[in-house]
Design an enzyme around this catalytic site. Structure first.
Site, PDB file in Angstrom:
ATOM      1  N   ASN A 147      -9.884  60.196  47.250  1.00  0.00           N
ATOM      2  CA  ASN A 147     -10.947  60.070  46.249  1.00  0.00           C
ATOM      3  C   ASN A 147     -10.880  58.676  45.626  1.00  0.00           C
ATOM      4  O   ASN A 147     -10.597  58.511  44.434  1.00  0.00           O
ATOM      5  CB  ASN A 147     -10.808  61.155  45.184  1.00  0.00           C
ATOM      6  CG  ASN A 147     -12.107  61.383  44.431  1.00  0.00           C
ATOM      7  OD1 ASN A 147     -13.075  60.662  44.602  1.00  0.00           O
ATOM      8  ND2 ASN A 147     -12.126  62.397  43.581  1.00  0.00           N
ATOM      9  N   HIS A 178      -8.801  67.443  35.057  1.00  0.00           N
ATOM     10  CA  HIS A 178      -9.183  68.517  35.971  1.00  0.00           C
ATOM     11  C   HIS A 178      -9.221  69.885  35.283  1.00  0.00           C
ATOM     12  O   HIS A 178      -9.780  70.817  35.851  1.00  0.00           O
ATOM     13  CB  HIS A 178      -8.215  68.583  37.157  1.00  0.00           C
ATOM     14  CG  HIS A 178      -8.498  67.583  38.225  1.00  0.00           C
ATOM     15  ND1 HIS A 178      -8.036  66.279  38.168  1.00  0.00           N
ATOM     16  CD2 HIS A 178      -9.192  67.682  39.383  1.00  0.00           C
ATOM     17  CE1 HIS A 178      -8.438  65.627  39.254  1.00  0.00           C
ATOM     18  NE2 HIS A 178      -9.141  66.442  39.994  1.00  0.00           N
TER      19      HIS A 178
END
Length: 433
Positions: free
Chosen positions: A305, A336
């Site tokens: 990512n 997250h």
């Protein structure tokens, strides 16, 4: 409908696919001289609002409110003061929404609805863009043009100045996915002329379509193999290591497909002319070759990512005076959602990267023949892939029950190995100093 479900296995993928014709329409309209800069910003903003309402329903307000407050902060605060309130506003709002997910999953014992999960994903991406923009303003690379404090500006003029910020935060090609782009890059591409319309993006889109179809086909085959193994709940002995690896492979293929689809949407809108270059300031998130061939866990962490890794490095790592690596991964767990599996997975990832630096630094000093170096590289690659598989299952499992099941499998040898190696190499380094 079976083929449609196979092509778009996740709701986010479905709505990203629905947005493709509008991205191509925007790309074509940019070639018209009558399509002004303000019209381009309004098209992107209106598309983002419509996509948010269609995908998220009434929960779209959870995305609109922080975007509106972010622009108000840019309006009211000076360049040196905007970053800190922006950071705590975005992370605080996102954390409150994540707590709602925790309440649903762990207290009510109910699976969350897909719209709420997509809303949280959109909020996480909004946090990236808002904090990145505030850092650009603080560092002087983006100038806010609000005029002098004593000057009188009409509301239409103020809205015209705020329009690019709203459009950047709620732009429909990057609302639900896509690599993070800087505001400068976004503005340059909006102001630039269309790069050939449909013909320019045809071959990149065709190549990404073939890649997505290949990944989805591989995912179907691997899914059958995982079902044959029975997963962690039914595996026995060393078979659990193979179950961990194959299950993590399913997650990686899903991520790769999402990233390629998101980049394809940006490509269709004319916003991804530089995604195919080598990783740099603006590059592809799905550098699959590097991710699947590297024998360095630290390189995997920097490549996975890619745009988010650059954002974390800029936001946390480069601004931390002590323990920057651990702070970066701890913040990633917070961003997250702070689920138990995510906290364990990201903190173990930090420990594994720290051990990776020391293991390879020690191995590089040892005199070895080319054959031994090749053997070391092969074993390091195998260990890197198995470690990443363990981390992915911990992060994706999220709950205590999944984490306990993973810890009781043979995969627990990897965190224990990293802890032992880190302790041994730390003592060795201390003695050498």
């Amino acid at each position: 409908m079976h083929w449609l479900q196979r092509l778009f296995p996740h709701p986010v993928s479905f709505y990203q696919g629905v947005a493709f014709p509008f991205a191509l329409l925007f790309n074509c309209l940019c070639s018209l001289d009558s399509f002004s800069i303000h019209a381009r910003y309004l098209f992107l903003l209106a598309g983002g609002g419509i996509l948010a309402v269609a995908a998220l329903g009434s929960l779209a307000m959870l995305v609109f409110i922080p975007a509106l407050v972010a622009v108000i902060l840019i309006t009211l605060l000076g360049p040196r003061e905007v970053y800190r309130p922006m950071f705590f506003l975005q992370m605080g709002w996102q954390t409150v929404c994540h707590l709602g997910l925790h309440y649903t999953e762990y207290y009510l014992q109910e699976p969350p609805c897909s719209r709420f999960c997509m809303t949280l994903s959109a909020l996480m991406l909004l946090t990236q863009r808002a904090t990145s923009l505030s850092l650009d303003i603080r560092e002087g690379s983006v100038e806010t043009a609000w005029g002098s404090p004593g000057s009188r500006c009409s509301w239409s003029a103020r809205l015209g100045v705020a329009l690019p910020y709203f459009s950047y935060l709620l732009c429909f090609p990057s609302l639900l996915g896509g690599p993070l782009r800087s505001f400068q890059s976004f503005r340059a591409l909006v102001h630039g002329s269309c790069r050939g319309g449909r013909l320019h993006c045809f071959w990149p889109l065709a190549r990404r379509s073939v890649q997505i179809l290949g990944l989805q086909s591989l995912r179907v085959v691997l899914g059958e193999a995982v079902r044959a193994l029975g997963g962690l709940a039914e595996c026995r002995g060393a078979q659990c290591v193979l179950a961990v690896w194959s299950t993590a492979g399913l997650f990686k293929l899903t991520y790769y497909s999402h990233w390629l689809l998101d980049e394809g949407l940006l490509q269709a809108a004319g916003f991804a002319a530089d995604l195919d270059q080598s990783p740099g300031e603006e590059g592809s998130d799905a550098d699959i070759w590097t991710l699947e061939t590297t024998h360095r866990l630290s390189l995997f962490a920097r490549t996975w990512n890619h745009s988010t890794a650059r954002w974390l490095r800029r936001l946390i790592f480069q601004r931390s005076r002590a323990w920057p690596l651990w702070r970066t991964f701890a913040f990633s767990a917070w961003w997250h959602g702070l689920h138990p599996g995510q906290v364990f997975g990201f903190l173990y990832w930090a420990l594994a990267v720290e051990a990776d630096y020391r293991i390879h630094a020690w191995a590089w000093l040892c005199p070895r023949s080319p054959a031994l170096r090749l053997l070391h590289r092969a074993l390091a690659w195998l260990h890197t892939q198995l470690t990443v598989a363990y981390i992915l299952l911990a992060v994706e499992g999220r709950s205590f029950s999944s984490l306990w099941l993973l810890w009781n499998s043979y995969g627990c040898v990897f965190p224990l190995m990293h802890c032992i190696l880190l302790l041994l190499l730390s003592k060795r380094k201390h003695k050498g100093n």
